[in-house]
Write a protein that holds these residues in place. Structure first.
Motif, short mmCIF file in Angstrom:
data_model
loop_
_atom_site.label_atom_id
_atom_site.label_comp_id
_atom_site.label_asym_id
_atom_site.label_seq_id
_atom_site.Cartn_x
_atom_site.Cartn_y
_atom_site.Cartn_z
N LEU A 1 0.63 -0.88 0.24
CA LEU A 1 -0.12 -0.15 0.03
C LEU A 1 0.76 1.60 -0.07
CD1 LEU A 1 -3.09 1.36 0.11
CD2 LEU A 1 -2.57 0.62 2.05
N HIS A 2 2.25 0.94 1.11
CA HIS A 2 2.91 2.40 1.04
C HIS A 2 3.43 2.74 -0.58
CE1 HIS A 2 3.36 3.77 4.98
NE2 HIS A 2 2.94 2.54 5.41
N LEU A 3 3.42 1.45 -1.37
CA LEU A 3 3.85 1.87 -2.45
C LEU A 3 3.40 1.76 -3.71
CD1 LEU A 3 6.41 -2.09 -3.24
CD2 LEU A 3 7.07 0.90 -3.16
N ALA A 4 2.05 1.54 -3.23
CA ALA A 4 1.00 2.44 -4.37
C ALA A 4 0.90 3.82 -3.62
CB ALA A 4 -0.30 1.77 -3.78
N LEU A 5 0.39 4.56 -2.81
CA LEU A 5 0.50 5.47 -2.49
C LEU A 5 1.76 6.79 -2.52
CD1 LEU A 5 -1.29 4.60 0.73
CD2 LEU A 5 -2.12 6.06 -1.28
N LYS A 6 3.42 6.04 -3.40
CA LYS A 6 4.42 6.40 -3.16
C LYS A 6 3.81 7.66 -4.22
CE LYS A 6 8.74 5.71 -3.87
NZ LYS A 6 10.15 4.90 -4.47
N GLY A 7 2.94 7.46 -5.61
CA GLY A 7 3.35 8.35 -6.11
C GLY A 7 2.36 9.31 -5.80
N ALA A 8 1.51 9.43 -5.24
CA ALA A 8 0.26 10.55 -4.27
C ALA A 8 0.82 12.08 -4.54
CB ALA A 8 -0.58 10.01 -3.22
N GLU A 9 0.25 12.74 -5.29
CA GLU A 9 1.27 13.99 -5.47
C GLU A 9 1.12 14.77 -4.18
OE1 GLU A 9 1.42 17.66 -8.49
OE2 GLU A 9 1.60 15.77 -9.06
N GLY A 10 1.81 15.30 -3.17
CA GLY A 10 1.93 16.54 -2.36
C GLY A 10 1.25 15.47 -1.34
N MET A 11 0.87 13.80 -0.84
CA MET A 11 0.63 13.32 -0.02
C MET A 11 1.83 12.57 0.75
SD MET A 11 -2.95 12.30 -0.74
CE MET A 11 -3.65 13.26 -2.11
N ARG A 12 1.70 11.97 2.20
CA ARG A 12 2.86 10.69 2.19
C ARG A 12 1.94 9.86 3.18
NH1 ARG A 12 3.85 12.13 8.17
NH2 ARG A 12 2.50 13.97 8.54
N THR A 13 2.83 9.17 3.64
CA THR A 13 2.22 7.61 4.54
C THR A 13 2.85 7.84 5.41
OG1 THR A 13 3.58 6.07 3.12
CG2 THR A 13 1.24 6.83 1.89
N GLU A 14 1.99 7.11 6.92
CA GLU A 14 3.11 6.64 7.77
C GLU A 14 2.10 5.23 8.48
OE1 GLU A 14 3.90 9.21 10.88
OE2 GLU A 14 4.51 10.82 9.42
N SER A 15 2.67 4.20 8.91
CA SER A 15 2.37 3.32 9.68
C SER A 15 2.14 3.67 10.74
CB SER A 15 3.62 1.73 10.00
OG SER A 15 3.33 1.38 8.02
N SER A 16 1.28 3.36 11.36
CA SER A 16 0.18 3.64 12.65
C SER A 16 -0.30 1.78 13.34
CB SER A 16 -0.68 4.54 12.44
OG SER A 16 -0.55 5.46 13.54
N GLY A 17 -0.34 2.10 14.56
CA GLY A 17 -0.78 0.92 15.53
C GLY A 17 -0.27 -0.31 15.83
N GLU A 18 -0.13 -1.31 16.65
CA GLU A 18 1.18 -2.20 16.58
C GLU A 18 -0.01 -3.14 16.73
OE1 GLU A 18 2.34 -2.17 20.47
OE2 GLU A 18 2.72 0.36 20.88
N GLY A 19 0.94 -4.77 16.37
CA GLY A 19 0.91 -5.98 15.95
C GLY A 19 -0.17 -5.83 14.44
N PRO A 20 -1.15 -7.02 14.89
CA PRO A 20 -2.61 -7.29 14.15
C PRO A 20 -2.78 -6.07 13.40
CG PRO A 20 -2.36 -8.03 16.26
CD PRO A 20 -1.79 -8.01 15.68
N SER A 21 -2.56 -4.96 14.58
CA SER A 21 -4.04 -3.39 14.32
C SER A 21 -3.48 -2.24 14.00
CB SER A 21 -4.19 -2.66 15.54
OG SER A 21 -5.51 -3.72 16.76
N ARG A 22 -1.85 -2.90 13.24
CA ARG A 22 -1.31 -2.21 12.67
C ARG A 22 -1.75 -1.14 10.83
NH1 ARG A 22 3.33 1.13 13.63
NH2 ARG A 22 5.31 1.41 12.37
#
Length: 183
Positions: free
Chosen positions: A134-155
């Motif tokens: 998903l991070h890779l799919a969103l990589k080209g989204a202009e003017g946006m950035r991604t982060e992972s949040s949460g822990e374990g299976p809820s990440r």
């Protein structure tokens, strides 16, 4: 990854053991090298395994849990480092290909939601491999950035407008600074 021919042979040996000794009724086709490339660009795969047959549905049950487990075991047999696990990819009856299309559609929905609202968008929790995709799919989204949040299976993945700052935490920090300035 070591020599592709050797890796493909080890993968074949693993699958033969699974179908003979393990008794699973599966057919498989292994593609290595350029032909194994992911058309969606979500995986950096060098070996692609397509599984079919009477027991293929067992692999895709419970959201592909057994399919992911076989893929993981094979990555360990090939002695791949965790960041190299997407070098080998297993699919059964097009299950993973369909899931990749869902991830791409989900990414488009998230991008549209952030563009429309100007606020972060949180995706559902998912496996580490799917989060990476998903991070890779969103990589080209202009003017946006991604982060992972949460822990374990809820990440989960959060898509932010590029210059987003958490206004609530900024306000809290300003109040704390103000208290210390008064002292």
């Amino acid at each position: 990854m070591q020599d592709l021919k050797t890796a493909a042979q080890q993968t074949q040996d693993f699958l033969k053991m699974l179908t003979t000794t393990g008794g699973m009724k599966l057919r498989f086709r292994i593609t290595a090298g350029a032909g194994a490339a992911d058309p969606d660009g979500l995986e950096d795969r060098l070996i692609y395994v397509e599984l079919s047959g009477p027991d293929a549905d067992l692999l895709t049950a419970r959201d592909g849990e057994v399919l992911r487990a076989l893929e993981h075991v094979c990555a360990k047999i090939l002695r791949l480092e965790p960041d190299e696990h997407d070098r080998i990819s297993f699919d059964a009856n097009g299950f993973k290909a369909a899931r990749n299309r869902v991830l791409l559609d989900t990414a488009k929905e998230g991008i549209e939601a952030v563009k429309t609202s100007g606020r972060p968008y949180s995706f559902d929790p998912m496996s580490s491999r799917e989060r990476r995709m998903l991070h890779l799919a969103l990589k080209g989204a202009e003017g946006m950035r991604t982060e992972s949040s949460g822990e374990g299976p809820s990440r989960f993945v959060v898509l932010y407008p590029e210059n987003w700052r958490n206004r609530e935490s900024d306000e809290r920090a300003n109040k704390i600074r103000e208290r210390f300035r008064r002292r």
